[in-house]
Design an enzyme around this catalytic site. Structure first.
Site, PDB file in Angstrom:
ATOM      1  N   TYR A   1      46.060  57.526  61.311  1.00 36.47           N
ATOM      2  CA  TYR A   1      47.421  56.519  62.306  1.00 36.47           C
ATOM      3  C   TYR A   1      48.839  57.763  61.580  1.00 36.47           C
ATOM      4  O   TYR A   1      49.470  56.915  60.165  1.00 36.47           O
ATOM      5  CB  TYR A   1      47.154  54.775  61.614  1.00 36.47           C
ATOM      6  CG  TYR A   1      46.566  54.821  62.302  1.00 36.47           C
ATOM      7  CD1 TYR A   1      46.931  54.714  64.283  1.00 36.47           C
ATOM      8  CD2 TYR A   1      44.373  53.477  62.181  1.00 36.47           C
ATOM      9  CE1 TYR A   1      45.359  54.170  65.310  1.00 36.47           C
ATOM     10  CE2 TYR A   1      44.389  53.170  62.873  1.00 36.47           C
ATOM     11  CZ  TYR A   1      44.579  53.180  64.771  1.00 36.47           C
ATOM     12  OH  TYR A   1      43.073  52.737  65.109  1.00 36.47           O
TER      13      TYR A   1
ATOM     14  N   LYS B   1      33.526  30.522  41.438  1.00 40.70           N
ATOM     15  CA  LYS B   1      34.805  30.455  42.614  1.00 40.70           C
ATOM     16  C   LYS B   1      34.615  31.396  43.184  1.00 40.70           C
ATOM     17  O   LYS B   1      34.358  32.319  43.371  1.00 40.70           O
ATOM     18  CB  LYS B   1      35.893  30.028  42.313  1.00 40.70           C
ATOM     19  CG  LYS B   1      36.468  30.523  41.136  1.00 40.70           C
ATOM     20  CD  LYS B   1      37.996  29.816  41.181  1.00 40.70           C
ATOM     21  CE  LYS B   1      38.463  30.807  39.559  1.00 40.70           C
ATOM     22  NZ  LYS B   1      39.599  30.403  39.461  1.00 40.70           N
TER      23      LYS B   1
ATOM     24  N   MET C   1      41.391  49.761  60.110  1.00 38.10           N
ATOM     25  CA  MET C   1      40.089  49.215  59.683  1.00 38.10           C
ATOM     26  C   MET C   1      39.056  49.742  59.696  1.00 38.10           C
ATOM     27  O   MET C   1      38.409  48.641  58.557  1.00 38.10           O
ATOM     28  CB  MET C   1      40.419  48.346  61.216  1.00 38.10           C
ATOM     29  CG  MET C   1      39.514  46.348  61.058  1.00 38.10           C
ATOM     30  SD  MET C   1      38.968  46.111  62.540  1.00 38.10           S
ATOM     31  CE  MET C   1      41.178  45.590  62.964  1.00 38.10           C
TER      32      MET C   1
ATOM     33  N   ARG D   1      51.195  24.216  37.683  1.00 36.38           N
ATOM     34  CA  ARG D   1      50.033  24.247  38.552  1.00 36.38           C
ATOM     35  C   ARG D   1      49.031  22.540  39.044  1.00 36.38           C
ATOM     36  O   ARG D   1      49.317  22.411  40.112  1.00 36.38           O
ATOM     37  CB  ARG D   1      49.921  25.739  38.671  1.00 36.38           C
ATOM     38  CG  ARG D   1      48.909  25.861  39.647  1.00 36.38           C
ATOM     39  CD  ARG D   1      47.461  27.446  39.722  1.00 36.38           C
ATOM     40  NE  ARG D   1      46.871  27.451  38.229  1.00 36.38           N
ATOM     41  CZ  ARG D   1      45.546  28.328  38.647  1.00 36.38           C
ATOM     42  NH1 ARG D   1      45.574  29.300  39.276  1.00 36.38           N
ATOM     43  NH2 ARG D   1      44.675  28.214  37.721  1.00 36.38           N
TER      44      ARG D   1
HETATM   45  C1  LIG Z   1      39.980  30.624  37.644  1.00 36.53           C
HETATM   46  C2  LIG Z   1      39.893  29.721  36.826  1.00 36.53           C
HETATM   47  C3  LIG Z   1      39.858  30.348  35.623  1.00 36.53           C
HETATM   48  C4  LIG Z   1      38.357  32.218  35.249  1.00 36.53           C
HETATM   49  O1  LIG Z   1      39.094  32.741  35.205  1.00 36.53           O
HETATM   50  P1  LIG Z   1      39.423  34.596  34.789  1.00 36.53           P
HETATM   51  O2  LIG Z   1      40.657  34.900  33.997  1.00 36.53           O
HETATM   52  O3  LIG Z   1      38.679  34.735  36.284  1.00 36.53           O
HETATM   53  O4  LIG Z   1      38.378  34.060  33.413  1.00 36.53           O
HETATM   54  C5  LIG Z   1      39.199  29.438  34.699  1.00 36.53           C
HETATM   55  N1  LIG Z   1      39.894  28.773  34.410  1.00 36.53           N
HETATM   56  C6  LIG Z   1      40.834  28.463  35.992  1.00 36.53           C
HETATM   57  C7  LIG Z   1      41.657  26.784  35.923  1.00 36.53           C
HETATM   58  C8  LIG Z   1      40.885  29.165  37.215  1.00 36.53           C
HETATM   59  O5  LIG Z   1      41.787  28.870  38.092  1.00 36.53           O
END
Ligand SMILES: *Cc1c(COP(=O)(O)O)cnc(C)c1O
Length: 380
Positions: A272, A51, A320, A150
Site C-alpha cells: 500500500y 490478566k 491487514m 492510578r
Molecule cells: C499487570 C500487573 C502486574 C503484573 O505486572 P508485570 O509487569 O507484568 O509483572 C502486577 N500488579 C499489578 C497491579 C498489575 O496491574
C-alpha cells in the site's frame, strides 16, 4: 501435585488453514515461574498474574501450567476474568481481582470465590455492606496509592481508617499491596520513595502481609519482595529491565507461512502506498500475518522476519492479513511457498520485536491475534 507429562496440545483450527502458527511453550512458562519463585525465596509467596487472557497466551492452558509449577495465588484485572479463571484452578486457589468490585457486583465475588482488591473508600464501603448483609467476615486485599496515582487508597483514605476502625468492619484485610511505577528503571529514586510510602501507610492500618512488586520490582532486590510478589511479564519471557541480560526463557514462537514469492526489478514498488521502491533486483515473499494478527503497523520500517539466522527485512507497509519481506539474502531454492519464517523466535524475541515497533513486549504479547494455529508445548 506432580506434573504428568502432557503431549503438545493444539487448539483452534489445523495448521494448514491458518496463515501463521503460534507456538506457546508451557514448560518455559513453568520454568520462568520457578526461576522467579526461587529468586524471592521461601518466605515470599510467588503469585502469578494471568490478566488479559494470560497476556494473550491463553488463560485455559497457561493457568493450569502455572498451577502445576506451584502457583496457588493468581491475579486478574476484571471480575469477568476471575470468573473465567475459576474452573481452571483448584477450589482453594486464591484469585485476586485487581480492579475490585464495581458497585453491585460484590455478591458475584463471593459466589465465584474471588477476592477483591479494594482500591477506594467506595469499594471498601461496598464490601463492608456485603459483609454486614451476609453476617460474615469477608477477606479482601487493600491497595494503597504510593505514588503512581492510578489505583488505591490515598493517604487521606488511610488516615480515615486509622481514625475509625469501623470503616473496615466485617472486612479482613489479608494483604496490603501497592504497585511500582518505575520498576523497570532500577536506579529511579521513585522506587525507594514508593517503598517507603508503602511502609508509612501500612503502619496506619491493621497489620497484614505486604506486597509491592510485579516482574521488574522483583529484580530490584530482596527489599522489594515483602510477603508476596506478583509477576506477569516475567512468566511470559519479557525482560525485567534493559540493564541486565534477560534471565527468563522465551515462551513464544510465531511462524508465518510464505504465500507467494516473486522477483522484482529496480524501481518496483511494494505494498500500500508503494512506500518501498526496490533499489535493485530483489526476491520478495508475502507471508500470512498482518496487523489484524497483532503485527503492529508502526513496526514495519524497523521490523523483520527471520529464516534461521538470516534477517529478512519487512518491505513497505504491513497489510491487514499479510506482510511482504525481502528474501534476497536466502540462497535460491531454500525458501519457497508454504515454508515458514519466524516473526517471533530465537533470533527475534518479544522484546526485540517491541523495540522495532517502538513499544513494549507487553503490547506485542497482548496484541497477538486470534487467527493463528496455536500449539501448546508441555511435558517436554
Ligand atoms: C499487570 C500487573 C502486574 C503484573 O505486572 P508485570 O509487569 O507484568 O509483572 C502486577 N500488579 C499489578 C497491579 C498489575 O496491574
Amino acid at each position: 501435585m506432580s506434573p504428568s507429562p502432557t503431549p503438545a496440545i493444539s487448539s483452534h483450527w489445523p495448521r494448514h488453514r491458518a496463515g501463521a502458527t503460534l507456538r506457546i511453550d508451557l514448560d518455559a512458562i513453568a520454568a520462568n515461574y520457578r526461576l522467579v519463585r526461587d529468586r524471592v525465596g521461601p518466605r515470599t509467596t510467588c503469585a502469578a498474574v494471568v490478566k488479559a487472557d494470560a497476556y494473550g497466551l491463553g488463560l485455559a492452558q497457561v493457568a493450569p501450567a502455572l498451577q502445576r509449577a506451584g502457583a496457588d495465588h493468581f491475579y486478574v484485572a476484571h471480575l469477568e476474568e476471575g470468573i473465567a479463571l475459576r474452573p481452571h484452578v483448584t477450589a482453594t486457589t486464591r484469585i485476586f481481582v485487581l480492579h475490585g468490585p464495581l458497585p453491585g457486583t460484590e455478591e458475584e465475588f463471593v459466589a465465584h470465590g474471588l477476592t477483591p482488591v479494594l482500591n477506594s473508600a467506595e469499594q471498601i464501603a461496598g464490601w463492608r455492606a456485603l459483609a454486614r448483609q451476609q453476617e460474615k467476615v469477608l477477606p479482601a486485599v487493600v491497595q494503597l496509592d504510593t505514588g503512581m496515582s492510578r489505583f488505591g487508597l490515598s493517604m487521606d483514605d488511610v488516615r480515615a481508617i486509622a481514625d475509625d476502625a469501623d470503616l473496615l468492619a466485617g472486612i479482613e484485610p489479608t494483604l496490603v499491596i501497592s504497585h511500582l511505577a518505575c520498576a523497570d528503571t532500577p536506579h529511579n529514586p521513585a522506587n525507594a520513595r514508593q517503598r517507603a510510602r508503602l511502609l508509612e501507610m501500612a503502619a496506619l492500618l491493621p497489620a497484614a502481609p505486604l506486597a509491592l512488586s510485579a516482574s521488574s520490582g522483583i529484580f530490584l532486590g530482596p527489599e522489594y519482595h515483602f510477603d508476596m510478589v506478583r509477576p506477569g511479564a516475567a512468566l511470559y519471557g519479557i525482560a525485567p529491565n534493559e540493564d541486565a541480560p534477560n534471565p527468563l526463557r522465551p515462551v513464544v514462537r510465531l511462524s508465518a507461512r510464505i504465500l507467494q514469492v516473486r522477483d522484482i526489478a529496480a524501481g518496483d514498488g511494494v505494498g500500500y502506498g508503494l512506500t518501498y521502491r526496490a533499489p535493485g533486483p530483489r526476491r520478495i515473499a508475502t507471508i500470512g500475518a498482518g496487523y489484524a494478527d497483532g503485527c503492529l503497523r508502526q513496526g514495519a520500517s524497523q521490523g523483520a522476519a527471520w529464516f534461521g539466522t538470516t534477517r529478512l527485512p519487512i518491505l513497505g507497509r504491513i497489510s491487514m492479513d499479510s506482510i511482504t519481506i525481502d528474501i534476497t539474502d536466502v540462497p535460491a531454492g531454500q525458501l519457497g511457498p508454504d515454508m515458514a519464517v519466524d516473526l517471533l523466535g530465537p533470533q527475534h524475541d518479544v522484546d526485540a520485536a517491541a523495540r522495532a515497533a517502538g513499544t513494549i513486549g507487553y503490547e506485542i504479547l497482548t496484541s497477538l491475534g486470534h487467527r493463528y494455529h496455536r500449539t501448546y508445548v508441555a511435558g517436554g
